[in-house]
Design an enzyme around this catalytic site. Structure first.
Site, PDB file in Angstrom:
ATOM      1  N   HIS A  13      -5.259   0.834  -0.966  1.00 37.91           N
ATOM      2  CA  HIS A  13      -5.388   1.863   0.064  1.00 37.91           C
ATOM      3  C   HIS A  13      -4.006   2.336   0.511  1.00 37.91           C
ATOM      4  O   HIS A  13      -3.264   1.606   1.162  1.00 37.91           O
ATOM      5  CB  HIS A  13      -6.161   1.319   1.271  1.00 37.91           C
ATOM      6  CG  HIS A  13      -6.306   2.312   2.382  1.00 37.91           C
ATOM      7  ND1 HIS A  13      -6.209   1.966   3.717  1.00 37.91           N
ATOM      8  CD2 HIS A  13      -6.522   3.656   2.353  1.00 37.91           C
ATOM      9  CE1 HIS A  13      -6.375   3.046   4.461  1.00 37.91           C
ATOM     10  NE2 HIS A  13      -6.564   4.076   3.654  1.00 37.91           N
ATOM     11  N   ASN A  63      -7.098   0.812   9.895  1.00 37.77           N
ATOM     12  CA  ASN A  63      -7.968   1.834  10.474  1.00 37.77           C
ATOM     13  C   ASN A  63      -9.082   1.226  11.319  1.00 37.77           C
ATOM     14  O   ASN A  63      -9.509   1.815  12.307  1.00 37.77           O
ATOM     15  CB  ASN A  63      -8.555   2.717   9.371  1.00 37.77           C
ATOM     16  CG  ASN A  63      -7.522   3.670   8.805  1.00 37.77           C
ATOM     17  OD1 ASN A  63      -6.525   3.982   9.447  1.00 37.77           O
ATOM     18  ND2 ASN A  63      -7.736   4.129   7.587  1.00 37.77           N
TER      19      ASN A  63
END
Length: 299
Positions: A13, A63
């Protein structure tokens, strides 16, 4: 999928913009082979990224930890607090690169609305859903890319407060009904420090869940990740390091107070401290000490 194939599976990611942001979250599963992890760690050094190995959950580590951040900011706004004052407190007062509303304009209201739904679906007991993003998206006020959002932008994408957004804020405040339910019709008068705590203590709370669930191997990984991916002020040492300086007891006491304050609006769950945070407050243990014997998270 064959067992040998499952062992080779992991996620990489990158953070946007990928050529600038230094962090790489390497997302393992409970089946990922250690050599595959080592190979990906080596690859990260070749492409000049700082890797953090994380478990698989909604939002991965960074996140997920920061999903309460924008929600808390919108909650304040829906209580009648000026969003530009919130940005000033978080950027100028705390040291983030920009405040949550300016960040929203950078990311895009449409993206925020889409991504936010994932957290609402995954953690419905501890989210706040403001109507401001649907209103902005409907009005095509998407942020920088459309020329206006919470701010307005000139030809060089320089931001300035936009009085025309006030009509959408008023609609959102009216739909929320928090002024009447929680504050008796009078907007709260908060100091910058109170705004900082309102936004960051729920973030710390979620960070403690991530540590407790084994989404990160150690709390220091989360410190590195929050600095490199979210712009948490480096001089504050990272999210969990900063939380230890504030003190778990102080954070728990403030979160409990906020939970009680917003209980009548059905929002106590947004603030209620998790077991890891409460245990640290009760024992005096540092949040950064982690949890002995932590296993992989439920994937």
């Amino acid at each position: 999928m064959q067992p040998a194939t499952r062992e080779r599976l992991l996620g990489a990611h990158f953070f946007s913009p990928a050529h600038v942001m230094p962090l790489l979250e390497i997302v393992r599963t409970k089946n990922t082979n250690k050599q595959v992890l080592l190979d990906t760690l080596e690859l990260s050094t070749v492409i000049k990224k700082t890797p953090v190995v994380v478990g698989n959950c909604t939002g991965f580590a960074v996140n997920r930890v920061f999903f309460p951040y924008t929600m808390a900011a919108c909650l304040l706004m829906d209580c009648g607090v000026n969003p530009y004052q919130v940005d000033a407190a978080i950027a100028g007062g705390f040291g983030m690169p920009m405040g949550p509303f300016r960040l929203s304009d950078l990311v895009g209201a449409d993206i925020g609305l889409h991504v936010g739904k994932n957290f609402v679906d995954s953690f419905p007991e501890r989210v706040y859903v403001s109507q401001i993003f649907p209103l902005l998206v409907e009005a095509k006020r998407l942020g920088e890319k459309s020329g206006s959002g919470f701010y307005k932008f000139d030809a060089k994408r320089r931001a300035s407060p936009d009085p025309s957004v006030e009509q959408f804020i008023r609609q959102s405040v009216g739909k929320a009904g928090l002024l009447e339910k929680v504050f008796g019709g009078k907007p709260p008068k908060l100091t910058q420090q109170e705004m900082i705590e309102f936004l960051f203590f729920p973030v710390v709370n979620e960070g403690c869940r991530v540590v407790d669930e084994g989404i990160v191997d150690k709390a220091a990984d989360l410190d590195v990740a929050t600095v490199m991916a979210m712009g948490f002020p480096p001089y504050r040492g990272g999210l969990i390091f900063w939380a230890d300086l504030v003190g778990a007891k102080n954070i728990v006491a403030k979160l409990n107070k906020l939970a009680d304050q917003f209980r009548s609006a059905g929002l106590a769950g947004f603030f209620e401290p998790c077991e890891y945070l409460k245990a640290a407050a009760a024992s005096g243990r540092r949040l950064s000490d982690g949890k002995a014997g932590n296993a992989y998270s439920k994937l």
